[in-house]
Design an enzyme around this catalytic site. Structure first.
Site, PDB file in Angstrom:
ATOM      1  N   ASP A 130      60.261-132.590  97.093  1.00  0.00           N
ATOM      2  CA  ASP A 130      60.158-131.204  97.527  1.00  0.00           C
ATOM      3  C   ASP A 130      58.714-130.980  97.945  1.00  0.00           C
ATOM      4  O   ASP A 130      57.790-131.429  97.265  1.00  0.00           O
ATOM      5  CB  ASP A 130      60.545-130.243  96.404  1.00  0.00           C
ATOM      6  CG  ASP A 130      60.787-128.848  96.947  1.00  0.00           C
ATOM      7  OD1 ASP A 130      61.537-128.721  97.927  1.00  0.00           O
ATOM      8  OD2 ASP A 130      60.212-127.881  96.415  1.00  0.00           O
ATOM      9  N   LYS A 133      48.948-139.685 109.747  1.00  0.00           N
ATOM     10  CA  LYS A 133      49.562-138.654 108.894  1.00  0.00           C
ATOM     11  C   LYS A 133      50.214-139.301 107.672  1.00  0.00           C
ATOM     12  O   LYS A 133      50.136-138.783 106.573  1.00  0.00           O
ATOM     13  CB  LYS A 133      50.567-137.814 109.680  1.00  0.00           C
ATOM     14  CG  LYS A 133      50.963-136.593 108.858  1.00  0.00           C
ATOM     15  CD  LYS A 133      51.893-135.635 109.512  1.00  0.00           C
ATOM     16  CE  LYS A 133      52.464-134.728 108.422  1.00  0.00           C
ATOM     17  NZ  LYS A 133      53.616-133.967 108.854  1.00  0.00           N
ATOM     18  N   PHE A 143      55.390-131.617 112.692  1.00  0.00           N
ATOM     19  CA  PHE A 143      56.408-130.563 112.600  1.00  0.00           C
ATOM     20  C   PHE A 143      55.868-129.463 111.695  1.00  0.00           C
ATOM     21  O   PHE A 143      54.765-129.561 111.163  1.00  0.00           O
ATOM     22  CB  PHE A 143      57.717-131.141 112.036  1.00  0.00           C
ATOM     23  CG  PHE A 143      57.629-131.486 110.565  1.00  0.00           C
ATOM     24  CD1 PHE A 143      57.016-132.643 110.143  1.00  0.00           C
ATOM     25  CD2 PHE A 143      58.145-130.626 109.594  1.00  0.00           C
ATOM     26  CE1 PHE A 143      56.913-132.964 108.792  1.00  0.00           C
ATOM     27  CE2 PHE A 143      58.054-130.935 108.230  1.00  0.00           C
ATOM     28  CZ  PHE A 143      57.439-132.110 107.843  1.00  0.00           C
TER      29      PHE A 143
HETATM   30  P1  IMP Z   1      61.161-129.813 102.206  1.00  0.00           P
HETATM   31  O1  IMP Z   1      60.385-130.698 101.321  1.00  0.00           O
HETATM   32  O2  IMP Z   1      62.017-130.546 103.171  1.00  0.00           O
HETATM   33  O3  IMP Z   1      61.903-128.759 101.438  1.00  0.00           O
HETATM   34  O4  IMP Z   1      60.074-129.065 103.127  1.00  0.00           O
HETATM   35  C1  IMP Z   1      59.735-127.738 102.954  1.00  0.00           C
HETATM   36  C2  IMP Z   1      59.004-127.161 104.132  1.00  0.00           C
HETATM   37  O5  IMP Z   1      57.603-127.345 103.953  1.00  0.00           O
HETATM   38  C3  IMP Z   1      59.305-127.732 105.500  1.00  0.00           C
HETATM   39  O6  IMP Z   1      60.414-127.122 106.096  1.00  0.00           O
HETATM   40  C4  IMP Z   1      58.022-127.385 106.271  1.00  0.00           C
HETATM   41  O7  IMP Z   1      58.054-126.057 106.701  1.00  0.00           O
HETATM   42  C5  IMP Z   1      56.964-127.520 105.180  1.00  0.00           C
HETATM   43  N1  IMP Z   1      56.373-128.859 105.209  1.00  0.00           N
HETATM   44  C6  IMP Z   1      56.543-129.856 104.300  1.00  0.00           C
HETATM   45  N2  IMP Z   1      55.836-130.940 104.636  1.00  0.00           N
HETATM   46  C7  IMP Z   1      55.226-130.641 105.800  1.00  0.00           C
HETATM   47  C8  IMP Z   1      54.358-131.380 106.671  1.00  0.00           C
HETATM   48  O8  IMP Z   1      54.014-132.547 106.466  1.00  0.00           O
HETATM   49  N3  IMP Z   1      53.930-130.722 107.754  1.00  0.00           N
HETATM   50  C9  IMP Z   1      54.271-129.443 108.054  1.00  0.00           C
HETATM   51  N4  IMP Z   1      55.086-128.719 107.306  1.00  0.00           N
HETATM   52  C10 IMP Z   1      55.559-129.304 106.174  1.00  0.00           C
END
Ligand code: IMP
Length: 193
Positions: free
Chosen positions: A67, A169, A146
């Site tokens: 997460d 990255k 993204f």
């Molecule tokens: P999850 O871990 O897929 O729930 O990600 C949660 C949210 O955090 C994503 O939809 C992005 O909006 C943001 N996020 C997580 N990691 C990144 C990253 O490396 N770059 C930009 N946004 C991120």
């Protein structure tokens, strides 16, 4: 070779995880599509633990979950665990952060990635949190990546996440750092699975 279920329905995330864990002798599998796991935790690590445990119990397999999100100091840690739900599109979410920060001089922020690995009985075998410190720019820079990447500036590299190559990255991001921290313990555990 052990099977580890990835607690995501997103094939993109599975590919990314395979990349980070390529040195391990595991078969990674997507969680069953009809198995919904709610993200109701107040912290990244709570969500990662919850997702890993639920998927492990439901599939009776080892399960790994992550997460992640952005935490802005002057916004009291927001968007935090609500990062994905902070707007309807990436542009929306970026604009909301910029609007809420306004001309606040303290632009400090961090990306956080929590990872948890659960045993088939749902207990947590391993967990970690990777952090990447940075600052929120007043406007986006770069076209790669993204989410919040264009406004997240990493001082040590002199560029935003959106200006980094995928390899850069992978190395400097919260996710890269989290997997790097976890890898030695995962390798050790591989023998027992
Ligand atoms: P999850 O871990 O897929 O729930 O990600 C949660 C949210 O955090 C994503 O939809 C992005 O909006 C943001 N996020 C997580 N990691 C990144 C990253 O490396 N770059 C930009 N946004 C991120």
């Amino acid at each position: 070779m052990a099977t580890v279920v990835v607690a995501t329905g997103n094939p993109g995330k599975l590919t990314e995880l395979k990349d980070y864990l390529q040195t391990l002798d595991w078969t990674l599998a997507l969680k069953p599509q009809d198995l919904e796991v709610e993200e109701t935790g107040k912290t990244f690590i709570e969500n990662a633990r919850m997702k890993a445990s639920e998927v492990a119990i439901a599939t009776q397999n080892w399960a790994i979950a992550d997460d992640s999100g952005l935490s802005v100091m002057a916004l009291g840690g927001a968007p935090g665990v609500y990062s994905a739900r902070y707007g309807h599109s990436d542009a929306d979410r970026i604009n909301r952060v910029l609007r809420e920060l306004g001309d606040e001089p303290d632009r400090r922020a961090e990306f956080v990635c929590a990872i948890a690995l659960a045993r088939p009985d749902g207990t947590i075998a391993l967990e970690t949190e990777g952090r990447c410190p940075g600052a929120i720019l007043t406007a986006g820079q770069g076209v790669g990546g993204f989410g919040y990447d264009p406004i997240f500036y990493v001082r040590s590299q002199g560029k935003t996440f959106a200006e980094m190559t995928p390899t850069e990255k992978e190395k400097y991001s919260h996710r890269g750092i989290a997997f790097e921290q976890l890898l030695p313990a995962l390798k050790q555990l591989e023998m027992d699975i």
